[in-house]
Design a protein around this motif. Structure first.
Motif, PDB file in Angstrom:
ATOM      1  N   TYR A  51       0.942  -1.009  -0.026  1.00 33.44           N
ATOM      2  CA  TYR A  51       0.207   0.080   0.149  1.00 33.44           C
ATOM      3  C   TYR A  51       1.013   1.307  -0.173  1.00 33.44           C
ATOM      4  CZ  TYR A  51      -3.803  -3.146   1.548  1.00 33.44           C
ATOM      5  OH  TYR A  51      -4.813  -4.227   1.555  1.00 33.44           O
ATOM      6  N   GLY A  52       0.312   2.353  -0.620  1.00 33.34           N
ATOM      7  CA  GLY A  52       1.015   3.519  -0.205  1.00 33.34           C
ATOM      8  C   GLY A  52       0.806   3.995   1.069  1.00 33.34           C
ATOM      9  N   ALA A  53       1.650   5.273   1.380  1.00 34.51           N
ATOM     10  CA  ALA A  53       1.954   5.782   2.768  1.00 34.51           C
ATOM     11  C   ALA A  53       0.377   6.225   3.337  1.00 34.51           C
ATOM     12  CB  ALA A  53       2.673   6.995   3.008  1.00 34.51           C
ATOM     13  N   ASP A  54      -0.527   6.206   2.804  1.00 34.40           N
ATOM     14  CA  ASP A  54      -2.067   6.716   2.955  1.00 34.40           C
ATOM     15  C   ASP A  54      -2.574   5.498   3.465  1.00 34.40           C
ATOM     16  OD1 ASP A  54      -2.195   5.838   0.495  1.00 34.40           O
ATOM     17  OD2 ASP A  54      -3.345   7.606   0.061  1.00 34.40           O
ATOM     18  N   GLY A  55      -2.140   4.365   3.347  1.00 27.84           N
ATOM     19  CA  GLY A  55      -3.016   3.056   3.502  1.00 27.84           C
ATOM     20  C   GLY A  55      -3.818   2.698   2.263  1.00 27.84           C
ATOM     21  N   GLN A  56      -4.061   3.540   1.088  1.00 21.30           N
ATOM     22  CA  GLN A  56      -4.618   2.990   0.043  1.00 21.30           C
ATOM     23  C   GLN A  56      -3.787   1.991  -0.991  1.00 21.30           C
ATOM     24  OE1 GLN A  56      -7.997   3.956  -0.407  1.00 21.30           O
ATOM     25  NE2 GLN A  56      -7.886   4.963   1.279  1.00 21.30           N
ATOM     26  N   SER A  57      -4.706   1.223  -1.678  1.00 13.34           N
ATOM     27  CA  SER A  57      -3.969   0.317  -2.644  1.00 13.34           C
ATOM     28  C   SER A  57      -3.680   1.210  -3.933  1.00 13.34           C
ATOM     29  CB  SER A  57      -4.891  -0.646  -2.882  1.00 13.34           C
ATOM     30  OG  SER A  57      -4.285  -1.349  -4.058  1.00 13.34           O
ATOM     31  N   ASN A  58      -2.559   1.348  -4.158  1.00 14.74           N
ATOM     32  CA  ASN A  58      -2.308   2.094  -5.387  1.00 14.74           C
ATOM     33  C   ASN A  58      -2.426   1.177  -6.693  1.00 14.74           C
ATOM     34  OD1 ASN A  58      -0.946   4.124  -4.364  1.00 14.74           O
ATOM     35  ND2 ASN A  58       0.928   3.650  -4.044  1.00 14.74           N
ATOM     36  N   ALA A  59      -2.911  -0.124  -6.546  1.00  7.09           N
ATOM     37  CA  ALA A  59      -3.082  -0.985  -7.631  1.00  7.09           C
ATOM     38  C   ALA A  59      -4.490  -0.737  -8.027  1.00  7.09           C
ATOM     39  CB  ALA A  59      -2.551  -2.403  -7.385  1.00  7.09           C
ATOM     40  N   PRO A  60      -4.700  -0.291  -9.439  1.00  3.63           N
ATOM     41  CA  PRO A  60      -6.064  -0.240  -9.769  1.00  3.63           C
ATOM     42  C   PRO A  60      -6.834  -1.597 -10.145  1.00  3.63           C
ATOM     43  CG  PRO A  60      -4.591   0.270 -11.493  1.00  3.63           C
ATOM     44  CD  PRO A  60      -3.656   0.145 -10.278  1.00  3.63           C
ATOM     45  N   SER A  61      -8.037  -1.645 -10.255  1.00  2.00           N
ATOM     46  CA  SER A  61      -8.412  -2.903 -10.543  1.00  2.00           C
ATOM     47  C   SER A  61      -8.594  -3.070 -12.059  1.00  2.00           C
ATOM     48  CB  SER A  61      -9.911  -2.991 -10.127  1.00  2.00           C
ATOM     49  OG  SER A  61     -10.783  -1.905 -10.462  1.00  2.00           O
ATOM     50  N   PHE A  62      -8.089  -2.036 -12.762  1.00  7.05           N
ATOM     51  CA  PHE A  62      -7.878  -1.775 -14.227  1.00  7.05           C
ATOM     52  C   PHE A  62      -6.341  -1.635 -14.353  1.00  7.05           C
ATOM     53  CE2 PHE A  62     -12.293  -1.517 -14.644  1.00  7.05           C
ATOM     54  CZ  PHE A  62     -12.703  -1.553 -16.051  1.00  7.05           C
ATOM     55  N   ALA A  63      -6.035  -2.252 -15.398  1.00  5.36           N
ATOM     56  CA  ALA A  63      -4.632  -2.071 -16.000  1.00  5.36           C
ATOM     57  C   ALA A  63      -4.886  -0.864 -16.955  1.00  5.36           C
ATOM     58  CB  ALA A  63      -3.915  -3.089 -16.752  1.00  5.36           C
ATOM     59  N   ARG A  64      -4.019   0.097 -16.973  1.00  2.46           N
ATOM     60  CA  ARG A  64      -3.812   1.298 -17.918  1.00  2.46           C
ATOM     61  C   ARG A  64      -3.681   0.973 -19.071  1.00  2.46           C
ATOM     62  NH1 ARG A  64      -6.150   6.037 -17.291  1.00  2.46           N
ATOM     63  NH2 ARG A  64      -5.176   6.240 -15.144  1.00  2.46           N
ATOM     64  N   TYR A  65      -2.699  -0.002 -19.737  1.00  2.00           N
ATOM     65  CA  TYR A  65      -2.557  -0.455 -20.881  1.00  2.00           C
ATOM     66  C   TYR A  65      -2.872  -1.763 -21.337  1.00  2.00           C
ATOM     67  CZ  TYR A  65       0.059   3.907 -20.103  1.00  2.00           C
ATOM     68  OH  TYR A  65       0.403   5.349 -19.903  1.00  2.00           O
ATOM     69  N   PRO A  66      -3.497  -2.038 -22.564  1.00  2.00           N
ATOM     70  CA  PRO A  66      -4.042  -3.503 -22.880  1.00  2.00           C
ATOM     71  C   PRO A  66      -2.865  -4.088 -23.410  1.00  2.00           C
ATOM     72  CG  PRO A  66      -4.949  -2.030 -24.358  1.00  2.00           C
ATOM     73  CD  PRO A  66      -4.009  -1.015 -23.448  1.00  2.00           C
ATOM     74  N   LEU A  67      -1.752  -3.686 -24.089  1.00  2.00           N
ATOM     75  CA  LEU A  67      -0.710  -4.169 -24.743  1.00  2.00           C
ATOM     76  C   LEU A  67       0.415  -3.431 -24.842  1.00  2.00           C
ATOM     77  CD1 LEU A  67      -1.235  -3.531 -28.563  1.00  2.00           C
ATOM     78  CD2 LEU A  67      -2.046  -2.001 -26.601  1.00  2.00           C
ATOM     79  N   ASP A  68       1.618  -4.029 -25.208  1.00  2.00           N
ATOM     80  CA  ASP A  68       2.988  -3.473 -25.386  1.00  2.00           C
ATOM     81  C   ASP A  68       2.851  -2.649 -26.799  1.00  2.00           C
ATOM     82  OD1 ASP A  68       5.398  -2.589 -25.135  1.00  2.00           O
ATOM     83  OD2 ASP A  68       6.343  -4.660 -25.186  1.00  2.00           O
ATOM     84  N   TYR A  69       2.576  -1.536 -26.721  1.00  2.00           N
ATOM     85  CA  TYR A  69       2.607  -0.779 -27.965  1.00  2.00           C
ATOM     86  C   TYR A  69       3.896   0.219 -28.130  1.00  2.00           C
ATOM     87  CZ  TYR A  69       1.005   3.186 -25.094  1.00  2.00           C
ATOM     88  OH  TYR A  69       1.112   4.281 -24.182  1.00  2.00           O
ATOM     89  N   THR A  70       4.146   0.646 -29.539  1.00  2.00           N
ATOM     90  CA  THR A  70       5.022   1.537 -29.887  1.00  2.00           C
ATOM     91  C   THR A  70       4.771   3.077 -29.717  1.00  2.00           C
ATOM     92  OG1 THR A  70       4.510   1.464 -31.974  1.00  2.00           O
ATOM     93  CG2 THR A  70       5.998  -0.191 -31.386  1.00  2.00           C
ATOM     94  N   ARG A  71       3.576   3.461 -30.062  1.00  2.00           N
ATOM     95  CA  ARG A  71       3.228   4.599 -29.948  1.00  2.00           C
ATOM     96  C   ARG A  71       1.772   4.938 -29.831  1.00  2.00           C
ATOM     97  NH1 ARG A  71       2.187   6.829 -34.986  1.00  2.00           N
ATOM     98  NH2 ARG A  71       2.490   5.259 -36.819  1.00  2.00           N
ATOM     99  N   VAL A  72       1.394   6.083 -29.556  1.00  2.00           N
ATOM    100  CA  VAL A  72       0.171   6.479 -29.754  1.00  2.00           C
ATOM    101  C   VAL A  72      -0.089   7.000 -31.213  1.00  2.00           C
ATOM    102  CG1 VAL A  72      -2.037   7.887 -28.765  1.00  2.00           C
ATOM    103  CG2 VAL A  72      -0.379   6.882 -27.310  1.00  2.00           C
ATOM    104  N   SER A  73      -0.940   6.497 -32.073  1.00  2.00           N
ATOM    105  CA  SER A  73      -1.174   6.677 -33.461  1.00  2.00           C
ATOM    106  C   SER A  73      -2.289   7.717 -33.544  1.00  2.00           C
ATOM    107  CB  SER A  73      -1.122   5.659 -34.403  1.00  2.00           C
ATOM    108  OG  SER A  73      -2.138   4.788 -34.132  1.00  2.00           O
ATOM    109  N   SER A  74      -3.142   7.757 -32.803  1.00  2.00           N
ATOM    110  CA  SER A  74      -4.357   8.660 -32.856  1.00  2.00           C
ATOM    111  C   SER A  74      -5.031   8.807 -31.374  1.00  2.00           C
ATOM    112  CB  SER A  74      -5.317   8.215 -33.878  1.00  2.00           C
ATOM    113  OG  SER A  74      -6.219   8.979 -33.800  1.00  2.00           O
ATOM    114  N   SER A  75      -5.032  10.064 -30.905  1.00  2.00           N
ATOM    115  CA  SER A  75      -5.460  10.332 -29.684  1.00  2.00           C
ATOM    116  C   SER A  75      -7.053  10.275 -29.493  1.00  2.00           C
ATOM    117  CB  SER A  75      -4.905  11.694 -29.148  1.00  2.00           C
ATOM    118  OG  SER A  75      -3.465  11.604 -29.347  1.00  2.00           O
ATOM    119  N   PHE A  76      -7.441  10.288 -28.154  1.00  2.00           N
ATOM    120  CA  PHE A  76      -8.983  10.378 -27.933  1.00  2.00           C
ATOM    121  C   PHE A  76      -9.480  11.940 -28.237  1.00  2.00           C
ATOM    122  CE2 PHE A  76     -12.207  11.647 -25.031  1.00  2.00           C
ATOM    123  CZ  PHE A  76     -13.266  10.704 -25.048  1.00  2.00           C
ATOM    124  N   SER A  77     -10.325  12.019 -28.766  1.00  2.00           N
ATOM    125  CA  SER A  77     -10.902  13.535 -29.232  1.00  2.00           C
ATOM    126  C   SER A  77     -12.383  13.398 -29.466  1.00  2.00           C
ATOM    127  CB  SER A  77      -9.944  13.759 -30.497  1.00  2.00           C
ATOM    128  OG  SER A  77     -10.493  15.251 -30.941  1.00  2.00           O
TER     129      SER A  77
END
Length: 364
Positions: free
Chosen positions: A199-225
């Motif tokens: 846990y972090g120093a505040d006692g909260q779990s830093n680990a989300p129940s979601f992973a941020r990235y779904p794959l090992d990518y090379t670059r963001v070819s088009s952003s959210f817009s």
């Protein structure tokens, strides 16, 4: 008539003289104490004995204490520089791959190990000293027969918890990862079952129940817009996700546990997988070349499970993954959306955890 003594008289005179001689010799001989000592300390000079007797008790205790070697510190701090990856730096300090992966998951919501760490970043660990751990183990074995009998009557659940707690005694007690601009701390805590969490120093779990990235990518070819000129239709339209460029065939992972609601073909998306995750969250994975075996609507998936492979099906100009995150049916930027975190500790557990943080944080 002769008056000289007879034989008996002579013998008496000789005996009397002998007795008087013995008495005189005993009187002239030096007296000796009856308390005769046989100790080697009798050879110590008198002044040394007086000096020792005159030394104050406090000084004698200090001299005795100085003769005892100092105890080894209970904890040690080890540091490694990142040259290629976090796991490599951790392995230099004896951290196994499973523990390194656990630490990476615990910080998945705060740091991207592939992009935020660079050569020169530093990782620091606080370990329990082996000598201290051995001493604790030895002390634990000095219980009497009655204590052992009590331990043997504990429930199987308690025994399992004890086994879990002692099986990974070499886990780092605290960790700090410094990227140069920021630092991130983790502290080890065991629940009532003896299972280890970070846990972090505040006692909260830093680990989300979601992973941020779904794959090992090379670059963001088009952003959210909300407005983007579509490279295929050449029309302005909302881009409800991000395009993550990667070589064709790159594995795509589920970013959270959930249920597959759709796995098939859709216009524009090509081969696409849609997953209903916990709460109001859902995720979409499009332009796939193929699905993982046995993946179908209704299937349960876990975080990190391979669900498909990068392709360029549908409206795509090259191999990439189109990834979307929806919260209550509203598309959000997958790279910045707040991800739900795993449940933290209770108020009582946080109180005990705060004591551990106060103990180990100054060592980092």
């Amino acid at each position: 008539m002769s008056t000289s003594p007879g034989f008996a008289g002579k013998a008496f005179i000789v005996a009397a003289i002998g007795t008087l001689s013995t008495a005189w010799l005993m009187h002239e001989a030096p007296t000796q104490s009856a308390d005769v000592s046989l100790h080697a300390s009798d050879d110590i000079p008198a002044h040394a004995t007086r000096d020792r007797a005159s030394t104050p008790p406090a000084a004698q205790a200090a001299q005795a204490a100085s003769a005892v070697p100092p105890a080894a510190p209970a904890y040690r701090v080890e540091t490694a520089q990142v040259t290629h990856s976090f796991s490599e730096a951790a392995s230099k300090l004896g951290i196994d791959a499973a523990t390194a992966a656990q630490l990476a998951r615990a910080l998945a919501g705060r740091i991207d190990f592939r992009r935020d760490l660079h050569p020169g970043s530093e990782v620091r660990f606080v370990f329990r000293n082996d000598a201290q751990a051995d001493a604790n183990a030895q002390a634990g074995t000095q219980g009497n027969a009655q204590t052992n009998a009590q331990l043997n009557t504990q429930t199987g659940a308690a025994t399992a918890a004890s086994t879990t707690a002692t099986a990974d005694e070499d886990l780092p007690l605290a960790v700090r990862i410094s990227t140069g601009k920021t630092s991130h701390d983790l502290f080890l805590y065991r629940n009532l079952d003896g299972k280890a969490f970070y846990y972090g120093a505040d006692g909260q779990s830093n680990a989300p129940s979601f992973a941020r990235y779904p794959l090992d990518y090379t670059r963001v070819s088009s952003s959210f817009s909300p407005h983007r000129l579509d490279p295929v239709t050449h029309r302005w339209a909302a881009h409800d996700g991000v395009d993550l460029a990667a070589p064709a065939g790159t594995p795509v992972h589920a970013t959270a546990r959930g249920t597959v609601t759709f796995a098939g073909w859709e216009t524009g998306y090509g081969r696409v997988i849609k997953i209903k995750n916990s709460g109001d969250y859902s995720t979409t994975f499009a332009h796939l070349s193929r699905f993982a075996k046995s993946l179908r609507a209704g299937a349960q998936v876990r975080e990190g499970q391979v669900i498909g492979y990068v392709g360029s099906t549908g409206w795509a100009t090259g191999p990439h993954l189109h990834y979307e995150v929806h919260v209550d049916h509203v598309p959000k930027n997958p790279l910045t959306v707040a991800l739900p975190k795993r449940s933290g500790m209770s108020a009582e557990e946080k109180e005990h955890f705060a004591e551990q943080v106060a103990q180990f944080e100054p060592l980092l």
